[in-house]
Design an enzyme around this catalytic site. Structure first.
Site, PDB file in Angstrom:
ATOM      1  CE  LYS A   1      -3.618  -2.517   0.164  1.00 48.02           C
ATOM      2  NZ  LYS A   1      -4.263  -2.782  -1.134  1.00 48.02           N
ATOM      3  CB  THR A   2       4.139   2.095   0.278  1.00 49.31           C
ATOM      4  OG1 THR A   2       4.874   0.955  -0.191  1.00 49.31           O
ATOM      5  CG2 THR A   2       3.701   1.862   1.716  1.00 49.31           C
ATOM      6  N   GLY A   3       2.992   1.923  -3.065  1.00 53.44           N
ATOM      7  CA  GLY A   3       3.480   2.158  -4.417  1.00 53.44           C
ATOM      8  C   GLY A   3       4.455   1.117  -4.911  1.00 53.44           C
ATOM      9  CB  THR A   4       5.591  -2.184  -3.629  1.00 53.49           C
ATOM     10  OG1 THR A   4       4.306  -2.756  -3.389  1.00 53.49           O
ATOM     11  CG2 THR A   4       6.173  -1.648  -2.317  1.00 53.49           C
ATOM     12  CB  THR A   5       1.956  -2.558  -7.754  1.00 50.10           C
ATOM     13  OG1 THR A   5       1.618  -3.523  -6.750  1.00 50.10           O
ATOM     14  CG2 THR A   5       1.568  -3.121  -9.116  1.00 50.10           C
TER      15      THR A   5
ATOM     16  CB  SER B   1      -4.702   2.658   1.717  1.00 51.27           C
ATOM     17  OG  SER B   1      -4.589   1.914   0.530  1.00 51.27           O
TER      18      SER B   1
END
Length: 290
Positions: free
Chosen positions: A27-31, A118
């Site tokens: 939920k921090t932009g890893t994708t 989130s």
């Protein structure tokens, strides 16, 4: 001189292990980071999967099992994987330090209240429909709060790695300066820092809802079975296949439900001492989180 009595020398295959790992949390932009790095011509990521979760879930399978995800990548400037749950794992830091001592680590941190919200909205979208509200959900799942005590988790990693081997990125910067963040990450892992993938400014995972939550949960259990039995290629294909996505999910029109103001203030009070400590640990101004 060596005659037939000499044993034949066998060529020992090169062992290829990652040079960097993104340890999460989710939920921090890893994708987003995964898709950007996958597009870089000098980067090689774990074959057939985003997350091997080796150092927390499958460590008993041995380093040779893990090495298969990177075999054939020898000589690449940067080899890596992204496993979000490493950040929380009590065992992963020591295991990684032992098996890949020269590794570079990347973590992305997000305003803890925003990350909690989130996680809650994700929980609400993907579970069987429930009338349970925010306060009830976090009371029943206290780890949803404590998983954002970043200072405590980061301290565990710093017991095994020097500070300059852990790059701490802020989610806020990904939203406002994605080019700057990606340049910093690419420079850190030792590849061309000027490369700009076309998806750099795109939102990778728009909100979606399951068409049938119970069916989706059954499929999630089957997905875990596939992972446990090394069907990573099939699992990754299913996850990335647009037809499968259309069958199982639909785009969400719902906006994130805001946290009630009195709960928001209480959460800020809970997180403030952890944010203060994190500021000192990473030498960044986090006043916007307080």
């Amino acid at each position: 001189m060596c005659f037939w009595v000499c044993p034949l020398e066998r060529e020992v295959p090169a062992v290829t292990l990652p040079t960097f790992i993104v340890i999460g949390p989710g939920k921090t932009g890893t994708t987003w980071l995964y898709t950007c790095l996958a597009a870089h011509p000098q980067v090689r990521l774990a074959r057939h999967t985003k997350e091997t979760v080796f150092f927390n879930d499958y460590y008993s399978r041995g380093l040779a099992w893990y090495e298969r995800f990177f075999r054939g990548y020898e000589g690449a400037p940067a080899i890596g994987e992204i496993s979000n749950n490493y950040f929380f794992s009590p065992e992963a830091p020591a295991r990684i330090a032992k098996d890949v001592p020269n590794i570079k680590l990347i973590t992305i941190l997000r305003n803890p209240v925003d990350r909690l919200n989130s996680a809650y909205n994700f929980f609400k979208r993907w579970q069987v429909p429930s009338t349970e509200e925010f306060e009830e959900t976090i009371a029943r799942n206290p780890r949803m709060i404590s998983n954002n005590f970043y200072d405590e988790f980061l301290e565990r990693w710093l017991e095994h790695f020097p500070r300059d081997r852990i790059l701490v990125v802020l989610y806020d910067d990904i939203r406002t300066r994605p080019d700057h963040v990606l340049r910093e990450i690419q420079k850190f892992i030792g590849v061309d820092a000027d490369f700009k993938p076309p998806m750099m400014t795109e939102k990778v995972l728009p909100p979606s809802n399951p068409r049938n939550a119970r069916v989706f949960r059954a499929i999630k259990r089957f997905s875990q079975w596939l992972r446990n039995h090394d069907y990573h290629r099939l699992l990754t294909w299913a996850k990335l296949n647009p037809t499968m996505a259309k069958i199982l999910t639909k785009q969400s029109d719902e906006k994130k439900a805001p946290i009630p103001e009195h709960i928001h203030r209480r959460l800020q009070e809970i997180y403030r001492p952890h944010i203060d400590r994190l500021e000192a640990m990473i030498d960044r101004d986090l006043s916007a989180w307080k």
